[in-house]
Design an enzyme around this catalytic site. Sequence first.
Site: not given
Ligand code: MCN
Ligand code: CUN
Length: 783
Positions: A220, A367-368, A737
């Site tokens: 990641q 996922r936290c 998360e």
């Molecule tokens: N998004 C959006 N509008 C927002 C916030 C987010 O459209 N206001 C969209 C983002 O553009 C992105 C998605 O939602 O496409 C998730 O965005 P974000 O909350 O920024 O999280 P990350 O992209 O950093 O993803 C990490 C998060 C984590 S830490 C875990 S654990 C997890 C999760 O995402 N692992 C996943 N969701 C997952 N989903 C899939 N399919 N696979 C994983 O491994």
């Molecule tokens: Cu701790 S699970 Mo996500 O932050 O990759």
Amino acid sequence: MPDATTTLGGIGHSVKRKEDPRFLRGLGKYIDDVKLPGMLFMDIVRSPHAHARILSIDSSEALKVPGVVAVVTGKELEAAGLHWMPTLMSDTQMVLPTDRVCYQSQEVACVLAEDRYAAADGAAAVQVEYEALPPILDPIKALEPDAPLVRPDKDKKSNHIWHWEVGDREATQRAFDASDVVVAQDIYIPRIHVASIETCGCVASMDRVSGKLTVWMTTQAPHAIRTVFSLVSKIPEHKIRVISPDIGGGFGGKVPVYPGYVCAVVAALVTGRPVKWIEDRSENLQADSFARDYHIHAELAADNNGKMQGLRIKTIADHGYADAAANPSKFPAGLFSICTGSYDMPNAHVEVDGVYTNKPPGGIAYRCSFRVTEAVHTIERMVDSLALKLNMDPAELRSKNFIHPEQFPYRSALGWEYDSGNYQAALDKAKAMIGYDDLRREQVEKRARGELMGIGISTFTEIVGAGPSHTFDILGIKMFDSAEIRVHPTGSAIVRIGVQTQGQGHETTFAQIVAEELGLPVDNIEVEHGDTDTAPYGLGTYASRSTPTAGAATAMAARKIREKAMHLAAHLLEVSVDDLEWKDYQFQVRGAPERFKTMADLAFAAYTNHPQGMEAGLEAVCYYDPPNLTFPFGAYIAVVDIDRGTGEVKVRRFVAVDDCGTVINPMIVEGQVHGGLTMGLAPALYEQIWYDEAGNIHGGTLMDYLVPTAMETPRWETDRTVTPSPHHPLGAKGVGESATVGAPPAIVNAVVDALSHLEVTHLDIPITPPRLWRLLQEKGVAL
Ligand code: MCN
Ligand code: CUN
């Protein structure tokens, strides 16, 4: 006619995922799809003991297996000084052991062979002689003064790793002394595993001509890994390329570096041949980083009206044999101090102690964002305990204590500055959706008939987007993130970002951000990530940080491009920049909207007709250091029915109202919430890893680790409120998360609520049918 933004596919549109056509047709490129000429396969010999001395390792039989090329043990690595490696928390972890093993399934040796099957046969033929030692499994007993040491290699002769505390102990004590009621509860949040569909693995390849090491790996955080590889191996960083291709789910489990990766890299360097290592399912469940394992004692003080006065928490964190959590370095207990939740809590004090035991290392994934699940579970359970004690409706008690919208930015007793929130609005919406008052009436009727039905609420606050670089770093690398945008002459563009996707849909959503900011259609914008040779430096995807950090960087880089494009427009339209306005995704002359230039016009001009003295091209980079974290939140309500004959909990309805500020893609956000809710249902009712007295793992295969399927998963009912983040350029907060963090206490609160008339005040998770059935029997209500 569709409006301009619909055609563009900008922010707020449920654009279909660009990555799905390849995934749905089985054309994704995962690690195991990487096949190189002359590639060797690696398999790992693992310990059957939780704690043992290694007396000898005999590889001679293994080397006779046809196809086996080499066996590598800790002794060989020791000769190169590579038998230990640093963890992300500045602890140390064995790559391969030289004299002792510290948990069941620990890597003991690795076997390299011409194919996967020969490697497995070779691993089975390695003979290891062990002398079993008594394992230390209970973290509380591990803290006793005469407890045997898990880590005799450490200077500190104790199983205690660290103590961390925050808040005002004395003020909290005074608040407790002055309060009318106190509720106290022991809460155990068990060890669980992310169980992503794709297990971990890598392909390592050294190009002997260029001297460049390429590692395709399930990670990641490719850039951070490359830097650490370079520092540890002394290979110059430009001679290392880490590629994170399509990833079949990360969920935090692909943040740490596992010994298998290091062994494969060493094997590739030593043999001069590419080496592939792919874990099987049980290795993944038994040896990779786990989550939770928090032994919590919590106390909540309030006055008779239900106004909260103080929160006090003591926690023992079981870290296994090494602290290999992937927390920011200044936060050994992650962001657990978000535990005052959505409530205006005047006083709080929290202590956490990290402890070594003979279990796999870790302490974050699933996922936290850094221990927020544990924090939310604690406060949401405690609020319900207090409601029960005061005989108050749990929704009403929450409303009484919420931080009000006008209190933001709100400084919590434990030091966080919440950016924005409107908790009552989210709860009102959830209550209306589910018909809360009707459900309460139904519950009264059912209870009179002896039926067990419960309603559970969770009104959580998340904390995501690490981080402001003044406080957040991983092994000293500051936590910012980045984006690089290049607009081509014909008006299409490539965006490269420092974060990457494991399924979250970044190829779509980051293109949407650029579409919105530049007025270019989303289909013409390609997003690339995960390759350290091409992507700008970033800290990776975890802790729902991509939108708060790289999402902001993408918007800021696009705005730099727009700024330059404005000068191009002024040149082409022969007006001053002050006469221009950005309107309807074009630069228009103020008062003469028929005179305009689109971004595609300007992109072409940037390469064909730019003014003398202006640099050609249209591109920009942004490294974004967020001024604060973002604080998404939600209000969840679950309705459960308990089967008195089997002890089975049926989640009849589940309403989730989430608020992640401005939404970039509503469909993707909904998908994130659906997946997250299922991963919240899982630990509440099904998933757990535990160890018996000999240190044998239970829940180490999918036979006994129950990942919910479509059969167990209820129909999620989702909606949202929108409270933008005041400091994010798009107003967006992370969401990846939230649902996993918020869901478990809603379900537990519902089950406890169903049993509250039987003097049940708490249940630890997972609430499995046998556990619940025994309780129903004790209470005399089992059928
Ligand atoms: N998004 C959006 N509008 C927002 C916030 C987010 O459209 N206001 C969209 C983002 O553009 C992105 C998605 O939602 O496409 C998730 O965005 P974000 O909350 O920024 O999280 P990350 O992209 O950093 O993803 C990490 C998060 C984590 S830490 C875990 S654990 C997890 C999760 O995402 N692992 C996943 N969701 C997952 N989903 C899939 N399919 N696979 C994983 O491994
Ligand atoms: Cu701790 S699970 Mo996500 O932050 O990759």
